[in-house]
Design an enzyme around this catalytic site. Structure first.
Site, mmCIF file in Angstrom:
data_model
loop_
_atom_site.group_PDB
_atom_site.id
_atom_site.type_symbol
_atom_site.label_atom_id
_atom_site.label_comp_id
_atom_site.label_asym_id
_atom_site.label_seq_id
_atom_site.Cartn_x
_atom_site.Cartn_y
_atom_site.Cartn_z
ATOM 1 N N ASP A 203 -1.726 5.499 -0.288
ATOM 2 C CA ASP A 203 -2.778 4.541 0.062
ATOM 3 C C ASP A 203 -4.169 5.049 -0.358
ATOM 4 O O ASP A 203 -4.316 6.164 -0.882
ATOM 5 C CB ASP A 203 -2.707 4.309 1.584
ATOM 6 C CG ASP A 203 -3.046 2.878 1.973
ATOM 7 O OD1 ASP A 203 -3.722 2.195 1.194
ATOM 8 O OD2 ASP A 203 -2.641 2.457 3.078
ATOM 9 N N ASP B 218 -3.922 -6.685 1.521
ATOM 10 C CA ASP B 218 -2.705 -6.773 2.330
ATOM 11 C C ASP B 218 -2.233 -8.218 2.500
ATOM 12 O O ASP B 218 -3.023 -9.105 2.823
ATOM 13 C CB ASP B 218 -2.960 -6.197 3.723
ATOM 14 C CG ASP B 218 -3.068 -4.678 3.686
ATOM 15 O OD1 ASP B 218 -3.166 -4.112 2.581
ATOM 16 O OD2 ASP B 218 -3.057 -4.076 4.767
#
Ligand code: GAL
Length: 392
Positions: A150, A205
Site C-alpha cells: 500500500d 478504493d
C-alpha cells in the site's frame, strides 16, 4: 469477402496453436484469483477468520473454479521487535503468520499478506520503509506467495523507487511472490510498473455501491468501470490493471448489479479477489463467483483487457478478444429502464456480413446463430455477457 473470412480463420488457428504467452518472471500469467479480508472484515482479521476463509474457498467450490490466494489485508501486524522483525498480533494470530500460511497451503491454496511502502500502513501499523529486505526475507520464510503493498504515510517518497525497492527485495528473497502494487493509480502505474509488479491498482478504493459519489478513498462500481475504459492497452500476461477487489455479495448491490460487476471484472482481465463473507454467501452469490464461463473470459491466455466499442447514452457495448478467435461481449445498461441493445459485428471486430454463434454466459446456454449483429433486451443496471464465436 472470402479472403477476409479466411484471414480470420488463419488468425484464429494461429492463436489457438500459439505456445502459452510468457512474460517477465512467469508469475501471474493470468490474473490472480483469490480472497482478501479487507472489503468485508477491515481490521477484524484473525487466524480463525483466515482459516475459515480457506475452508470456505474449498467447500464452496471456489477453489475448483480457480480461486487460489487467501490474502490477509491490513491490521495483522502490531510492532517491530528490537531486531527490527515485524511482529504479528499475538492474540489474533496465536500460531504466528507461518502457522496460518501452513494451514492455507495444506488446503492446496496460496497465501498472501499486506504491507505498506511508507512508515506506517493506512491503519497505522508498522510499514516496510527501510525494512524492505528484512520484511521480504521474513515473508519468504513464512511461505508468503503474494504481497499487497500500500501507499499510506509515504511523504517525500517516489512511487517508482519505493515499489522497485520492494520488488527487488522480493526477488532477492528467492521465493516466487506475486507483487500487488496499491498506490490507487495516483502516479499512473500502468506507465511504469510493468516488470516492477504483477498488478497495480488503477483506482481509489471500491465502495459497496453501484454509482455512489466519487471522492478520495472511495468510488462505486460504475466509476471504476469508467476509469478502466481508458487504460485497456496496458494490461497483459504478468502485468494487470487492478480495479480493486470484488464487492460481490457484500449487500450493497442488487443481483443484476453484482452480475454486471463480476462481468466487467472478467472483461477487464482483472484480478478476481473476492471480498465477501464466504461462509455466509447465498447460493445466488456463489453462482456468480463460480461461473466458470465468465471466469474463463477473465483467465483467457491472450490476456487482453476488454474495451468499450459503443456508447449511446445508457447503452454501451464492450468487447474482449479471446485466444480462440471468439469475442467476449458485454451489453451494458446503465439506465433504470429495460432496453433493447444491439452489438453489430463490425463494432466487435468481426466480419460484418458473417455468421456467429452467440452463447449467453449467465444463462450458460447457446442463444443461436446470428448474421451481422446480436440484439437482446438488457435489464436496468444489467450486463448481458455473451461469447460470440465466428462460424466459418
Ligand atoms: C487502502 C487500500 C485498501 C485497503 C486499506 C487498508 O489504502 O486501498 O484496499 O488495503 O488501505 O488499510
Amino acid at each position: 469477402m472470402r479472403s477476409l473470412v479466411r484471414l480470420g480463420l488463419v488468425q484464429a488457428l494461429l492463436l489457438t496453436l500459439a505456445p502459452p504467452v510468457s512474460a517477465g518472471d512467469g508469475l501471474a500469467l493470468t490474473p490472480p484469483m483469490g480472497w482478501n479480508s479487507w472489503n468485508k472484515f477491515a481490521c477484524s482479521v484473525s487466524e480463525k477468520l483466515i482459516r475459515r476463509a480457506a475452508d470456505a474457498i474449498v467447500a464452496s467450490g471456489m477453489q475448483d473454479a480457480g480461486y487460489q490466494y487467501v490474502v490477509i489485508d491490513d491490521c495483522w501486524q502490531v510492532k517491530r521487535d528490537p531486531a527490527g522483525n515485524i511482529v504479528a498480533d499475538p492474540e489474533r494470530f496465536p500460531s504466528g503468520i507461518k502457522g496460518v500460511a501452513d494451514y492455507v497451503h495444506s488446503k492446496g491454496l496460496k497465501f498472501g499478506i499486506y504491507s505498506d511502502a511508507g512508515t506506517a500502513t493506512c491503519q497505522k501499523r508498522p510499514g516496510s520503509k527501510d525494512y524492505e529486505t528484512q520484511d521480504a526475507k521474513t515473508y519468504a520464510e513464512w511461505g508468503v506467495d503474494y504481497l499487497k503493498y500500500d501507499w499510506c504515510n509515504t511523504e517525500g517518497q517516489d512511487t517508482r523507487d519505493a515499489y522497485t525497492k520492494m520488488s527487488q527485495a522480493l526477488r532477492a528473497s528467492g521465493r516466487p511472490i506475486v507483487f500487488s502494487i496499491c498506490e490507487w493509480g495516483s502516479t499512473k502505474p500502468w506507465l511504469w510498473a510493468q516488470g516492477v509488479g504483477h498488478l497495480w491498482r488503477a483506482t481509489g478504493d471500491i465502495q459497496d455501491c453501484w454509482d455512489c459519489g466519487r471522492s478520495w478513498g472511495g468510488m462505486g462500481v460504475t466509476h471504476i468501470i469508467d476509469i478502466m475504459a481508458d487504460i485497456h492497452a496496458y494490461a497483459g500476461p504478468g502485468h494487470w490493471n487492478d480495479p480493486d477487489m470484488l464487492e460481490v455479495g457484500n449487500g450493497g448491490l442488487t443481483l443484476a448489479e453484482n452480475r454486471a460487476h463480476f462481468s466487467f471484472w472478467a472483461l477487464f482481465a482483472a484480478p478476481l479477489m473476492a471480498g465477501n463473507d464466504l461462509e455466509a454467501m447465498t447460493p445466488e452469490i456463489r453462482e456468480i463467483l463460480t461461473n466458470r464461463e465468465v471466469i474463463a473470459v477473465d483467465q483467457d491466455p491472450l490476456g487482453m483487457q476488454g474495451r468499450k466499442v459503443w456508447d449511446d447514452g445508457p447503452r454501451e457495448v464492450w468487447v474482449k478478444p479471446l485466444a480462440d478467435g471468439a469475442k467476449a461481449v458485454i451489453l451494458f445498461n446503465r439506465g433504470t429502464e429495460e432496453s433493447t441493445f444491439t452489438a453489430p459485428w463490425d463494432a466487435i471486430g468481426l466480419f460484418p456480413g458473417g455468421k456467429a454463434l452467440v452463447r449467453d454466459l449467465w444463462k450458460k446456454a447457446d442463444v443461436g446463430i446470428f448474421k451481422g449483429r446480436y440484439e437482446t433486451k438488457v435489464e436496468p443496471h444489467g450486463a448481458v455477457m455473451v461469447k460470440v464465436i465466428p462460424q466459418f
